[in-house]
Design a protein around this motif. Structure first.
Motif, short mmCIF file in Angstrom:
data_model
loop_
_atom_site.label_atom_id
_atom_site.label_comp_id
_atom_site.label_asym_id
_atom_site.label_seq_id
_atom_site.Cartn_x
_atom_site.Cartn_y
_atom_site.Cartn_z
N PHE A 178 0.85 -0.95 -0.06
CA PHE A 178 0.00 0.03 0.01
C PHE A 178 0.97 1.01 0.20
O PHE A 178 2.04 1.35 0.42
CB PHE A 178 -0.98 -0.02 1.47
N VAL A 179 0.43 2.54 -0.59
CA VAL A 179 0.72 3.83 -0.38
C VAL A 179 0.49 4.37 0.66
O VAL A 179 -1.05 4.93 0.25
CB VAL A 179 1.49 4.09 -1.98
N ASP A 180 1.22 5.17 1.16
CA ASP A 180 0.86 6.88 1.60
C ASP A 180 0.05 7.27 0.97
O ASP A 180 1.18 8.37 0.47
CB ASP A 180 1.90 7.04 2.35
N ALA A 181 -0.82 7.58 0.63
CA ALA A 181 -0.66 8.55 -1.38
C ALA A 181 -1.23 9.69 -0.01
O ALA A 181 -0.40 10.90 -1.37
CB ALA A 181 -2.96 8.87 -1.20
N PHE A 182 -1.31 10.65 0.94
CA PHE A 182 -0.60 12.30 1.39
C PHE A 182 0.96 12.71 1.35
O PHE A 182 0.92 13.65 0.50
CB PHE A 182 -0.58 12.18 2.88
N ARG A 183 1.94 11.16 0.87
CA ARG A 183 2.98 11.71 0.82
C ARG A 183 3.59 11.92 -0.14
O ARG A 183 4.45 11.49 -0.86
CB ARG A 183 3.85 10.28 1.77
N GLU A 184 2.82 10.98 -1.53
CA GLU A 184 2.76 11.58 -2.67
C GLU A 184 2.65 12.36 -3.21
O GLU A 184 3.46 12.88 -4.73
CB GLU A 184 2.04 10.10 -3.09
N ALA A 185 2.34 13.54 -2.32
CA ALA A 185 2.19 14.34 -3.13
C ALA A 185 2.55 15.77 -1.78
O ALA A 185 2.59 17.15 -2.42
CB ALA A 185 0.90 15.36 -3.71
N ASN A 186 2.89 15.87 -0.71
CA ASN A 186 3.33 16.65 0.53
C ASN A 186 4.42 16.37 1.03
O ASN A 186 4.26 15.06 1.59
CB ASN A 186 2.08 16.97 0.93
#
Length: 257
Positions: A186-194
């Motif tokens: 799984f991916v930490d979506a927040f850290r993909e852009a921030n």
């Protein structure tokens, strides 16, 4: 698709303080809410029927405790409640809305309190990790939003040196995140852009929450790996006064939008 996740610490009081007015300005497509502290039948009509949204709720058995909800601008194809393990389902900790190609869940992890021990919390983490492993075998994408009651890395907590023996930042809890974002995929979506520092969503002292950096990032949006390419923006609104958590807002630009 703009998704907002927020731990409200009581939905009725949050709405009375202007939550739904704020949501109109946030222009979200899906809102994942946690810790409603009320059963659905106890909520007033202005809470049950937010303007412009379909609202779905999942209650805990106990009164004035836990509970989650999900609000959707578009009618979902299906709503699912619970994760088929009693610790989650009896305490009203998960609800999911299914759309054409993606499912969005609102989840509330237990804290260590009079209802749950540290062992209960760790068992919940393990059960949810097993659920995540099962979702990887399905032919759809998933986004799970909510209060995970823990911080992952040192950048996610201001006073990490002093918190290493505290529930929420214990080695075994941080190792659980490593498993989720590592082998499980799984991916930490927040850290993909921030990638910013001081991106906190919870403060131990609510009175000084907006005035100091004594914060933790406990609230996450995590997604299956194919979703990461569609994350275009992520931010935290620290100006809210509905409780001691801030809202996590992530923008996904899917191809069919």
């Amino acid at each position: 698709m703009r998704i907002v996740s927020l731990h409200v610490d009581g939905l009725q009081q949050a709405v009375d303080k202007g939550l739904y007015t704020w949501l109109q300005g946030a222009d979200a497509d899906v809102i994942a809410l946690q810790n409603l502290k009320a059963k659905e039948y106890q909520l007033s009509d202005d809470v049950l029927y937010p303007d412009g949204y379909n609202a779905y709720f999942f209650d805990a058995e106990a009164d004035h405790y836990s509970g989650v909800a999900i609000l959707t601008r578009d009618m979902p194809k299906a709503i699912m409640t619970g994760l088929a393990f009693s610790h989650c389902d009896l305490q009203g900790r998960y609800i999911q809305a299914d759309f054409d190609h993606v499912s969005v869940g609102s989840i509330l992890f237990p804290s260590v309190d009079e209802h749950n021990s540290l062992e209960d919390k760790l068992a919940f983490q393990q059960a949810f990790l097993e659920h995540l492993q099962k979702t990887r075998r399905k032919r759809r994408e998933f986004i799970f939003c909510g209060n995970f009651e823990a911080a992952h890395k040192t950048v996610d907590i201001a006073n990490w040196q002093d918190a290493q023996q505290s529930p929420g930042f214990l080695p075994e809890e941080r190792a659980w995140f490593d498993q989720m974002f590592g082998p499980v995929g799984f991916v930490d979506a927040f850290r993909e852009a921030n990638f910013g520092e001081n991106q906190f969503t919870w403060w131990p002292d609510a009175d000084s929450a907006r005035r100091n950096l004594n914060g933790w990032r406990k609230d996450y949006q995590i997604c299956t790996p194919n979703v990461r390419q569609y994350v275009v923006d992520a931010k935290i609104d620290t100006n809210l006064q509905f409780g001691d958590h801030a809202a996590v807002m992530v923008e996904y630009e899917f191809d069919d939008e």
